[in-house]
Design a protein around this motif. Structure first.
Motif, PDB file in Angstrom:
ATOM      1  N   SER A  68       0.820  -1.221   0.000  1.00 28.59           N
ATOM      2  CA  SER A  68       0.000   0.000   0.000  1.00 28.59           C
ATOM      3  C   SER A  68       0.852   1.270   0.000  1.00 28.59           C
ATOM      4  O   SER A  68       0.640   2.185  -0.802  1.00 28.59           O
ATOM      5  N   VAL A  69       1.807   1.315   0.927  1.00 28.50           N
ATOM      6  CA  VAL A  69       2.595   2.545   1.117  1.00 28.50           C
ATOM      7  C   VAL A  69       3.533   2.789  -0.062  1.00 28.50           C
ATOM      8  O   VAL A  69       3.662   3.923  -0.550  1.00 28.50           O
ATOM      9  N   ILE A  70       4.180   1.726  -0.536  1.00 32.32           N
ATOM     10  CA  ILE A  70       5.131   1.899  -1.650  1.00 32.32           C
ATOM     11  C   ILE A  70       4.374   2.278  -2.922  1.00 32.32           C
ATOM     12  O   ILE A  70       4.844   3.101  -3.716  1.00 32.32           O
ATOM     13  N   LEU A  71       3.167   1.737  -3.101  1.00 32.47           N
ATOM     14  CA  LEU A  71       2.333   2.139  -4.246  1.00 32.47           C
ATOM     15  C   LEU A  71       1.981   3.632  -4.139  1.00 32.47           C
ATOM     16  O   LEU A  71       2.115   4.375  -5.124  1.00 32.47           O
ATOM     17  N   ALA A  72       1.555   4.068  -2.957  1.00 31.93           N
ATOM     18  CA  ALA A  72       1.213   5.496  -2.766  1.00 31.93           C
ATOM     19  C   ALA A  72       2.416   6.380  -3.087  1.00 31.93           C
ATOM     20  O   ALA A  72       2.280   7.403  -3.773  1.00 31.93           O
ATOM     21  N   LYS A  73       3.595   5.965  -2.616  1.00 34.71           N
ATOM     22  CA  LYS A  73       4.809   6.767  -2.845  1.00 34.71           C
ATOM     23  C   LYS A  73       5.222   6.750  -4.315  1.00 34.71           C
ATOM     24  O   LYS A  73       5.841   7.688  -4.803  1.00 34.71           O
ATOM     25  N   SER A  74       4.873   5.678  -5.030  1.00 36.35           N
ATOM     26  CA  SER A  74       5.251   5.550  -6.448  1.00 36.35           C
ATOM     27  C   SER A  74       4.339   6.344  -7.377  1.00 36.35           C
ATOM     28  O   SER A  74       4.672   6.565  -8.538  1.00 36.35           O
ATOM     29  N   LEU A  75       3.168   6.755  -6.863  1.00 41.60           N
ATOM     30  CA  LEU A  75       2.194   7.459  -7.708  1.00 41.60           C
ATOM     31  C   LEU A  75       2.581   8.912  -7.984  1.00 41.60           C
ATOM     32  O   LEU A  75       2.020   9.550  -8.872  1.00 41.60           O
ATOM     33  N   GLY A  76       3.510   9.464  -7.203  1.00 41.89           N
ATOM     34  CA  GLY A  76       3.924  10.856  -7.391  1.00 41.89           C
ATOM     35  C   GLY A  76       2.760  11.814  -7.224  1.00 41.89           C
ATOM     36  O   GLY A  76       1.972  11.702  -6.285  1.00 41.89           O
ATOM     37  N   ALA A  77       2.599  12.740  -8.180  1.00 44.68           N
ATOM     38  CA  ALA A  77       1.566  13.787  -8.080  1.00 44.68           C
ATOM     39  C   ALA A  77       0.157  13.218  -8.121  1.00 44.68           C
ATOM     40  O   ALA A  77      -0.807  13.871  -7.714  1.00 44.68           O
ATOM     41  N   GLU A  78       0.028  11.971  -8.605  1.00 45.71           N
ATOM     42  CA  GLU A  78      -1.301  11.338  -8.669  1.00 45.71           C
ATOM     43  C   GLU A  78      -1.854  11.057  -7.255  1.00 45.71           C
ATOM     44  O   GLU A  78      -3.054  10.947  -7.059  1.00 45.71           O
ATOM     45  N   PHE A  79      -0.929  10.929  -6.298  1.00 44.58           N
ATOM     46  CA  PHE A  79      -1.360  10.722  -4.911  1.00 44.58           C
ATOM     47  C   PHE A  79      -1.419  12.088  -4.228  1.00 44.58           C
ATOM     48  O   PHE A  79      -0.439  12.601  -3.729  1.00 44.58           O
ATOM     49  N   ALA A  80      -2.617  12.677  -4.259  1.00 42.99           N
ATOM     50  CA  ALA A  80      -2.825  14.004  -3.656  1.00 42.99           C
ATOM     51  C   ALA A  80      -4.075  13.923  -2.774  1.00 42.99           C
ATOM     52  O   ALA A  80      -5.136  14.423  -3.140  1.00 42.99           O
ATOM     53  N   PRO A  81      -3.960  13.257  -1.621  1.00 38.00           N
ATOM     54  CA  PRO A  81      -5.155  12.995  -0.816  1.00 38.00           C
ATOM     55  C   PRO A  81      -5.675  14.239  -0.100  1.00 38.00           C
ATOM     56  O   PRO A  81      -4.890  15.073   0.361  1.00 38.00           O
ATOM     57  N   GLU A  82      -6.999  14.333  -0.014  1.00 39.72           N
ATOM     58  CA  GLU A  82      -7.614  15.384   0.807  1.00 39.72           C
ATOM     59  C   GLU A  82      -8.215  14.779   2.076  1.00 39.72           C
ATOM     60  O   GLU A  82      -8.588  15.478   3.009  1.00 39.72           O
ATOM     61  N   MET A  83      -8.288  13.445   2.094  1.00 38.79           N
ATOM     62  CA  MET A  83      -8.679  12.689   3.291  1.00 38.79           C
ATOM     63  C   MET A  83      -8.228  11.243   3.079  1.00 38.79           C
ATOM     64  O   MET A  83      -8.172  10.782   1.939  1.00 38.79           O
ATOM     65  N   VAL A  84      -7.858  10.572   4.172  1.00 36.82           N
ATOM     66  CA  VAL A  84      -7.438   9.164   4.075  1.00 36.82           C
ATOM     67  C   VAL A  84      -8.037   8.367   5.225  1.00 36.82           C
ATOM     68  O   VAL A  84      -8.414   8.926   6.262  1.00 36.82           O
ATOM     69  N   ALA A  85      -8.095   7.044   5.021  1.00 36.72           N
ATOM     70  CA  ALA A  85      -8.500   6.123   6.091  1.00 36.72           C
ATOM     71  C   ALA A  85      -7.954   4.750   5.742  1.00 36.72           C
ATOM     72  O   ALA A  85      -7.658   4.457   4.579  1.00 36.72           O
TER      73      ALA A  85
END
Length: 294
Positions: A68-85
Protein backbone atom coordinates in the motif's frame (compact mmCIF):
# COMPACT_ATOMS: atom_id res chain seq x y z
CA UNK A 1 -12.61 15.81 -2.47
CA UNK A 2 -10.23 12.95 -3.19
CA UNK A 3 -10.17 10.17 -0.58
CA UNK A 4 -7.62 7.34 -0.47
CA UNK A 5 -8.25 4.19 1.57
CA UNK A 6 -5.94 1.36 2.59
CA UNK A 7 -6.86 -2.33 3.12
CA UNK A 8 -6.26 -4.55 6.13
CA UNK A 9 -5.46 -8.18 6.79
CA UNK A 10 -7.11 -10.68 4.44
CA UNK A 11 -6.42 -8.72 1.22
CA UNK A 12 -2.98 -10.27 0.62
CA UNK A 13 -2.09 -12.40 -2.42
CA UNK A 14 1.12 -13.99 -3.69
CA UNK A 15 2.77 -11.69 -6.24
CA UNK A 16 1.57 -8.48 -4.57
CA UNK A 17 3.87 -5.51 -5.23
CA UNK A 18 6.20 -7.38 -7.60
CA UNK A 19 5.54 -5.10 -10.58
CA UNK A 20 6.48 -2.08 -8.43
CA UNK A 21 9.72 -3.79 -7.39
CA UNK A 22 10.54 -4.69 -10.99
CA UNK A 23 9.62 -1.37 -12.63
CA UNK A 24 10.18 1.45 -10.12
CA UNK A 25 13.76 1.84 -8.82
CA UNK A 26 12.65 3.92 -5.80
CA UNK A 27 10.11 1.23 -4.92
CA UNK A 28 12.75 -1.51 -5.18
CA UNK A 29 14.93 0.50 -2.77
CA UNK A 30 12.09 0.71 -0.22
CA UNK A 31 11.35 -3.02 -0.50
CA UNK A 32 15.05 -3.82 0.07
CA UNK A 33 15.13 -1.44 3.04
CA UNK A 34 12.10 -3.29 4.43
CA UNK A 35 13.95 -6.63 4.17
CA UNK A 36 16.78 -5.09 6.24
CA UNK A 37 14.45 -3.58 8.87
CA UNK A 38 12.45 -6.82 9.27
CA UNK A 39 15.52 -9.06 9.32
CA UNK A 40 14.09 -11.50 6.75
CA UNK A 41 13.30 -11.37 3.04
CA UNK A 42 9.62 -10.46 3.06
CA UNK A 43 9.84 -9.78 -0.69
CA UNK A 44 10.60 -13.48 -1.33
CA UNK A 45 7.37 -14.44 0.46
CA UNK A 46 5.32 -11.62 -1.09
CA UNK A 47 6.44 -12.30 -4.65
CA UNK A 48 6.90 -16.08 -4.72
CA UNK A 49 5.93 -17.62 -1.38
CA UNK A 50 2.97 -19.85 -0.58
CA UNK A 51 -0.45 -18.67 0.62
CA UNK A 52 0.33 -20.41 3.91
CA UNK A 53 3.57 -18.41 4.42
CA UNK A 54 1.86 -15.17 3.49
CA UNK A 55 -1.03 -15.85 5.88
CA UNK A 56 1.16 -15.70 9.03
CA UNK A 57 0.21 -12.50 10.87
CA UNK A 58 3.88 -11.46 11.25
CA UNK A 59 4.21 -11.60 7.42
CA UNK A 60 0.72 -10.54 6.32
CA UNK A 61 0.60 -7.21 8.14
CA UNK A 62 4.00 -5.83 6.98
CA UNK A 63 3.36 -7.21 3.45
CA UNK A 64 0.05 -5.36 3.04
CA UNK A 65 1.53 -2.21 4.59
CA UNK A 66 4.49 -2.32 2.17
CA UNK A 67 2.36 -2.86 -0.94
CA UNK A 68 0.00 0.00 0.00
CA UNK A 69 2.60 2.55 1.12
CA UNK A 70 5.13 1.90 -1.65
CA UNK A 71 2.33 2.14 -4.25
CA UNK A 72 1.21 5.50 -2.77
CA UNK A 73 4.81 6.77 -2.85
CA UNK A 74 5.25 5.55 -6.45
CA UNK A 75 2.19 7.46 -7.71
CA UNK A 76 3.92 10.86 -7.39
CA UNK A 77 1.57 13.79 -8.08
CA UNK A 78 -1.30 11.34 -8.67
CA UNK A 79 -1.36 10.72 -4.91
CA UNK A 80 -2.82 14.00 -3.66
CA UNK A 81 -5.15 13.00 -0.82
CA UNK A 82 -7.61 15.38 0.81
CA UNK A 83 -8.68 12.69 3.29
CA UNK A 84 -7.44 9.16 4.07
CA UNK A 85 -8.50 6.12 6.09
CA UNK A 86 -7.40 2.52 6.52
CA UNK A 87 -9.15 -0.62 7.72
CA UNK A 88 -7.48 -1.93 10.91
CA UNK A 89 -3.82 -2.48 9.88
CA UNK A 90 -4.54 -0.15 6.90
CA UNK A 91 -4.70 2.78 9.32
CA UNK A 92 -0.89 2.54 9.64
CA UNK A 93 -0.57 2.61 5.82
CA UNK A 94 -2.87 5.67 5.71
CA UNK A 95 -0.82 7.50 8.37
CA UNK A 96 2.51 6.87 6.60
CA UNK A 97 1.08 7.74 3.16
CA UNK A 98 -0.31 11.01 4.62
CA UNK A 99 3.03 11.91 6.18
CA UNK A 100 2.09 11.51 9.87
CA UNK A 101 4.79 8.86 10.31
CA UNK A 102 7.98 7.97 8.43
CA UNK A 103 8.29 4.79 6.35
CA UNK A 104 10.82 3.08 8.64
CA UNK A 105 8.98 4.01 11.85
CA UNK A 106 5.67 2.88 10.32
CA UNK A 107 7.08 -0.48 9.22
CA UNK A 108 8.71 -1.06 12.62
CA UNK A 109 5.40 -0.37 14.40
CA UNK A 110 3.46 -2.63 12.02
CA UNK A 111 5.96 -5.44 12.59
CA UNK A 112 5.76 -5.01 16.38
CA UNK A 113 1.95 -4.91 16.17
CA UNK A 114 1.87 -8.13 14.13
CA UNK A 115 4.19 -9.94 16.59
CA UNK A 116 2.23 -8.70 19.61
CA UNK A 117 -1.08 -9.76 18.04
CA UNK A 118 0.29 -13.19 17.13
CA UNK A 119 1.49 -13.63 20.73
CA UNK A 120 -1.92 -12.56 22.12
CA UNK A 121 -3.61 -15.08 19.79
CA UNK A 122 -1.36 -17.87 21.10
CA UNK A 123 -2.17 -16.92 24.72
CA UNK A 124 -5.94 -16.93 24.11
CA UNK A 125 -7.22 -19.38 21.47
CA UNK A 126 -9.96 -17.31 19.86
CA UNK A 127 -11.62 -16.49 16.56
CA UNK A 128 -13.85 -14.18 14.50
CA UNK A 129 -17.03 -14.69 12.45
CA UNK A 130 -18.76 -12.64 9.75
CA UNK A 131 -22.46 -12.07 10.38
CA UNK A 132 -24.44 -11.28 7.22
CA UNK A 133 -27.96 -9.93 6.97
CA UNK A 134 -28.80 -8.59 10.43
CA UNK A 135 -28.99 -4.98 11.69
CA UNK A 136 -26.00 -3.90 13.81
CA UNK A 137 -28.12 -3.39 16.95
CA UNK A 138 -29.41 -6.99 16.84
CA UNK A 139 -25.84 -8.34 16.61
CA UNK A 140 -24.76 -6.04 19.47
CA UNK A 141 -27.63 -7.19 21.70
CA UNK A 142 -27.04 -10.90 21.06
CA UNK A 143 -23.27 -10.58 21.67
CA UNK A 144 -24.00 -8.80 24.96
CA UNK A 145 -26.28 -11.69 26.03
CA UNK A 146 -23.63 -14.41 25.57
CA UNK A 147 -21.46 -15.45 28.55
CA UNK A 148 -17.72 -14.98 27.98
CA UNK A 149 -15.99 -12.68 25.49
CA UNK A 150 -17.70 -11.97 22.16
CA UNK A 151 -18.01 -8.46 20.75
CA UNK A 152 -18.66 -6.61 17.47
CA UNK A 153 -15.21 -6.13 15.88
CA UNK A 154 -15.65 -4.79 12.33
CA UNK A 155 -18.64 -2.68 11.25
CA UNK A 156 -17.90 -3.27 7.54
CA UNK A 157 -21.09 -2.09 5.83
CA UNK A 158 -24.83 -2.22 6.54
CA UNK A 159 -25.77 -5.87 7.06
CA UNK A 160 -22.16 -7.07 7.47
CA UNK A 161 -20.63 -7.11 10.93
CA UNK A 162 -17.69 -9.25 12.09
CA UNK A 163 -17.74 -10.51 15.68
CA UNK A 164 -14.67 -11.50 17.70
CA UNK A 165 -14.02 -13.44 20.90
CA UNK A 166 -13.28 -16.78 22.55
CA UNK A 167 -14.02 -19.89 20.47
CA UNK A 168 -16.93 -21.00 22.68
CA UNK A 169 -18.55 -17.56 22.90
CA UNK A 170 -18.29 -16.98 19.12
CA UNK A 171 -19.84 -20.42 18.45
CA UNK A 172 -22.68 -19.65 20.88
CA UNK A 173 -23.24 -16.22 19.30
CA UNK A 174 -23.26 -17.69 15.77
CA UNK A 175 -25.94 -20.18 16.78
CA UNK A 176 -28.10 -17.47 18.35
CA UNK A 177 -27.57 -15.04 15.45
CA UNK A 178 -28.59 -17.73 12.94
CA UNK A 179 -31.75 -18.33 14.98
CA UNK A 180 -32.39 -14.56 14.89
CA UNK A 181 -32.36 -14.62 11.08
CA UNK A 182 -28.75 -14.04 9.99
CA UNK A 183 -28.32 -15.10 6.35
CA UNK A 184 -24.84 -16.35 7.25
CA UNK A 185 -22.72 -16.68 10.37
CA UNK A 186 -19.38 -17.65 8.91
CA UNK A 187 -16.28 -18.41 11.02
CA UNK A 188 -13.22 -16.68 9.54
CA UNK A 189 -9.83 -18.24 8.95
CA UNK A 190 -7.93 -15.85 11.23
CA UNK A 191 -5.32 -16.27 13.97
CA UNK A 192 -7.46 -14.93 16.80
CA UNK A 193 -9.93 -12.41 18.20
CA UNK A 194 -8.70 -9.14 16.69
CA UNK A 195 -10.35 -5.91 17.91
CA UNK A 196 -11.65 -7.51 21.10
CA UNK A 197 -10.68 -7.37 24.80
CA UNK A 198 -8.59 -10.53 24.18
CA UNK A 199 -6.06 -8.28 22.38
CA UNK A 200 -5.32 -6.42 25.62
CA UNK A 201 -1.81 -8.00 26.01
CA UNK A 202 -0.97 -6.74 22.48
CA UNK A 203 -2.35 -3.26 23.26
CA UNK A 204 -0.17 -3.01 26.38
CA UNK A 205 2.89 -4.21 24.46
CA UNK A 206 2.36 -1.77 21.59
CA UNK A 207 1.45 1.28 23.66
CA UNK A 208 5.04 2.20 24.60
CA UNK A 209 6.26 1.76 21.01
CA UNK A 210 3.50 4.01 19.61
CA UNK A 211 4.06 6.66 22.30
CA UNK A 212 7.81 6.71 21.52
CA UNK A 213 7.39 6.95 17.73
CA UNK A 214 7.82 10.42 16.15
CA UNK A 215 4.37 11.33 14.77
CA UNK A 216 3.80 14.67 12.98
CA UNK A 217 0.73 16.40 11.57
CA UNK A 218 -0.48 14.59 8.41
CA UNK A 219 -1.02 16.45 5.11
CA UNK A 220 -4.79 15.79 5.38
CA UNK A 221 -7.28 14.45 7.93
CA UNK A 222 -7.05 10.75 8.81
CA UNK A 223 -10.42 9.15 9.63
CA UNK A 224 -9.56 6.72 12.42
CA UNK A 225 -11.11 3.32 13.16
CA UNK A 226 -11.96 3.93 16.81
CA UNK A 227 -14.34 6.90 16.40
CA UNK A 228 -14.67 7.22 12.57
CA UNK A 229 -13.75 10.91 12.88
CA UNK A 230 -11.08 12.97 11.06
CA UNK A 231 -7.88 13.62 13.04
CA UNK A 232 -4.74 15.66 12.41
CA UNK A 233 -3.42 16.10 15.98
CA UNK A 234 -0.49 13.68 16.59
CA UNK A 235 -1.40 13.10 20.26
CA UNK A 236 -5.00 12.17 19.34
CA UNK A 237 -3.79 9.97 16.48
CA UNK A 238 -1.49 8.03 18.84
CA UNK A 239 -4.20 7.54 21.49
CA UNK A 240 -6.64 6.26 18.84
CA UNK A 241 -4.04 3.89 17.36
CA UNK A 242 -3.39 2.37 20.79
CA UNK A 243 -7.13 1.98 21.49
CA UNK A 244 -7.66 0.43 18.04
CA UNK A 245 -6.35 -3.01 19.02
CA UNK A 246 -9.14 -3.76 21.48
CA UNK A 247 -11.89 -1.58 19.95
CA UNK A 248 -14.08 -2.21 16.88
CA UNK A 249 -13.26 -0.94 13.38
CA UNK A 250 -16.09 1.47 12.47
CA UNK A 251 -15.71 1.24 8.68
CA UNK A 252 -19.39 1.82 7.88
CA UNK A 253 -19.29 5.08 9.85
CA UNK A 254 -15.92 6.11 8.33
CA UNK A 255 -17.31 5.77 4.80
CA UNK A 256 -20.51 7.64 5.78
CA UNK A 257 -18.51 10.46 7.44
CA UNK A 258 -16.07 10.84 4.53
CA UNK A 259 -18.97 11.07 2.07
CA UNK A 260 -20.78 13.58 4.33
CA UNK A 261 -17.56 15.64 4.53
CA UNK A 262 -17.28 15.87 0.73
CA UNK A 263 -15.48 12.75 -0.57
CA UNK A 264 -16.28 12.70 -4.29
CA UNK A 265 -14.02 9.74 -5.15
CA UNK A 266 -12.37 6.90 -3.25
CA UNK A 267 -9.23 5.10 -4.42
CA UNK A 268 -8.20 1.93 -2.61
CA UNK A 269 -4.42 1.48 -2.67
CA UNK A 270 -2.85 -1.94 -2.08
CA UNK A 271 -3.90 -5.56 -2.47
CA UNK A 272 -7.50 -6.62 -3.07
CA UNK A 273 -10.71 -4.72 -3.74
CA UNK A 274 -12.52 -5.28 -0.43
CA UNK A 275 -12.83 -1.65 0.66
CA UNK A 276 -14.05 -0.45 -2.74
CA UNK A 277 -16.87 -3.00 -2.46
CA UNK A 278 -17.74 -2.04 1.13
CA UNK A 279 -17.88 1.68 0.30
CA UNK A 280 -20.33 0.97 -2.55
CA UNK A 281 -22.49 -1.04 -0.12
CA UNK A 282 -22.50 1.93 2.28
CA UNK A 283 -23.49 4.29 -0.55
CA UNK A 284 -24.39 3.00 -4.00
CA UNK A 285 -23.67 6.40 -5.56
CA UNK A 286 -20.06 6.47 -4.25
CA UNK A 287 -17.28 6.61 -6.87
CA UNK A 288 -14.87 3.92 -5.64
CA UNK A 289 -12.01 2.25 -7.50
CA UNK A 290 -8.98 0.21 -6.50
CA UNK A 291 -5.38 0.33 -7.64
CA UNK A 292 -2.80 -2.43 -7.13
CA UNK A 293 -0.08 -1.17 -9.46
CA UNK A 294 0.92 1.88 -11.52
Amino acid sequence: MKAFVFPGQGAQFVGMGKDLYDNVPAAKELFEKANEILGFSITDIMFAGTDEQLKQTKVTQPAIFLHSVILAKSLGAEFAPEMVAGHSLGEFSALVAAGALGFEDGLTLVSKRAMAMQKACEQNPSTMAAIIGLPDNVVEEICASIPGVVVPANYNCPGQLVISGSNEAVDAACAKLTEAGAKRALKLNVGGAFHSPLMEPARVELEAAIQAAPFTKPVCPVYQNVDAKPHTDPAEIKANLIAQLTAPVRWTQIAQNMIADGAASFTELGPGTVLQGLIKKVNREAQATSKQSL
